[in-house]
Design an enzyme around this catalytic site. Structure first.
Site, PDB file in Angstrom:
ATOM      1  N   ASP A   1       0.834  -1.196   0.000  1.00 42.27           N
ATOM      2  CA  ASP A   1       0.000   0.000   0.000  1.00 42.27           C
ATOM      3  C   ASP A   1       0.871   1.249   0.000  1.00 42.27           C
ATOM      4  O   ASP A   1       1.970   1.255   0.562  1.00 42.27           O
ATOM      5  CB  ASP A   1      -0.899   0.027   1.241  1.00 42.27           C
ATOM      6  CG  ASP A   1      -2.151  -0.814   1.084  1.00 42.27           C
ATOM      7  OD1 ASP A   1      -2.554  -1.063  -0.064  1.00 42.27           O
ATOM      8  OD2 ASP A   1      -2.726  -1.226   2.104  1.00 42.27           O
TER       9      ASP A   1
ATOM     10  N   ARG B   1      -1.375  -1.064  -8.794  1.00 41.49           N
ATOM     11  CA  ARG B   1      -2.722  -0.587  -8.459  1.00 41.49           C
ATOM     12  C   ARG B   1      -2.731   0.941  -8.547  1.00 41.49           C
ATOM     13  O   ARG B   1      -1.912   1.612  -7.928  1.00 41.49           O
ATOM     14  CB  ARG B   1      -3.107  -1.007  -7.043  1.00 41.49           C
ATOM     15  CG  ARG B   1      -4.476  -0.464  -6.595  1.00 41.49           C
ATOM     16  CD  ARG B   1      -4.659  -0.584  -5.080  1.00 41.49           C
ATOM     17  NE  ARG B   1      -4.554  -1.963  -4.641  1.00 41.49           N
ATOM     18  CZ  ARG B   1      -4.200  -2.315  -3.403  1.00 41.49           C
ATOM     19  NH1 ARG B   1      -3.900  -1.404  -2.505  1.00 41.49           N
ATOM     20  NH2 ARG B   1      -4.128  -3.603  -3.079  1.00 41.49           N
TER      21      ARG B   1
END
Length: 308
Positions: A134, A184
């Site tokens: 992340d 992502r």
């Protein structure tokens, strides 16, 4: 920035507000709208249900900004337990894990973060799945990308996350769009200064589309994280323009957000991955979800006022 969004993000970093909200008798339904639960068993149960609906999953054990080694070690241990259970339940083929480096010791130094993340990546490989790192606020971007590069020396499938609201992200997309690279793309959910981030939603959307094009034109595996119906449609249109078949990219959405759209896209043959957070440290995550769509705050505040 939307004034309400600014207020919510400020509340996310305010210890007094954090204590008041965390200590209030908030209905479990509020948190469970966005969070699968507090335990590993809750995470596995949510994953099992989503996979049964034809969806893929990425799991986030909530927690960030760890300042001591004992907490970082507990976080690593939680991921190892989760991965073992995913493997035992036969879910690892459909579920990966998302890891915040700040949760595994980034504040203690990159070496600490790399060591913790490496242990998780090794366990993920043994269990037949992988890891995505992340991205957090802009002050950690370079550090996170350096750790990513080191991890990919051993585990090339480790995914990156890039945030479209950062001005630098177009260049980062080009740098990370190589063969086999999993990236992502999301909009971003932290309060950032104007010199590093686009201020208006329109500018963020424009940059998101520019980044969509860069990733689809590359040789990697893009993962488009957005709930915006217009951007979902644009992703599909641009994918067709670049000759990308379903399965060469994927859609990603948050747990509890547009579940009907998630299953609709999956029924059309698209890979749809649901970001499933779990754990006790839900407050900061919840505040950022409210900030992304301030209309969600009405749902939260109604339940906050309910005594149980």
């Amino acid at each position: 920035m939307n004034p309400l969004r600014s207020l919510i993000l400020a509340a996310a970093d305010n210890d007094a507000v954090r204590r008041a909200v965390a200590g209030a008798p908030v209905s479990r339904d509020v948190v469970r709208r966005f969070v699968a639960g507090e335990t590993t068993a809750d995470a596995i149960s949510a994953t099992r249900a989503l996979v049964a609906d034809g969806l893929s999953v990425t799991l986030d054990h909530l927690g960030e900004d760890t300042r001591d080694r004992a907490t970082a070690e507990r976080t690593v241990g939680a991921y190892l337990e989760l991965l073992d259970l995913l493997h035992a339940e036969g879910l690892a083929r459909h579920a990966e894990v998302s890891v915040k480096l700040s949760a595994v010791g980034q504040a203690l130094g990159e070496d600490a973060a790399l060591t913790g993340a490496s242990r998780i990546c090794a366990a993920a490989e043994q269990c037949g799945t992988t890891v995505t790192l992340d991205m957090e606020d802009h002050t950690t971007t370079d550090s996170t990308l350096r750790v990513l590069a080191e991890l990919r020396r051993t585990w090339p499938s480790v995914g990156a996350v890039l945030q479209a609201y950062l001005r630098r992200t177009g260049d980062d997309c080009l740098a990370l769009a190589g063969p086999g690279s999993r990236v992502r793309l999301c909009k971003g959910a932290y309060a950032e200064p104007a010199d590093v981030a686009f201020a208006s939603p329109h500018e963020v959307d424009l940059n998101y589309v520019r980044c969509v094009n860069a990733l689809l034109a590359g040789d990697g595996y893009p993962m488009f994280a957005t709930h915006d119906p217009r951007l979902v449609e644009i992703v599909g249109e641009r994918a067709r323009w670049y000759g990308r078949e379903p399965g060469t990219y994927e859609h990603q959405m948050l747990y509890g957000i547009r579940p009907v759209e998630q299953t609709r896209l999956a029924a059309q043959g698209h890979v749809v991955r649901v970001y499933v957070p779990y754990g006790r440290q839900w407050y900061g995550y919840l505040m950022r979800r409210l900030a992304e769509r301030p209309a969600n705050s009405a749902f939260f505040l109604r339940a906050l006022a309910t005594r149980s």
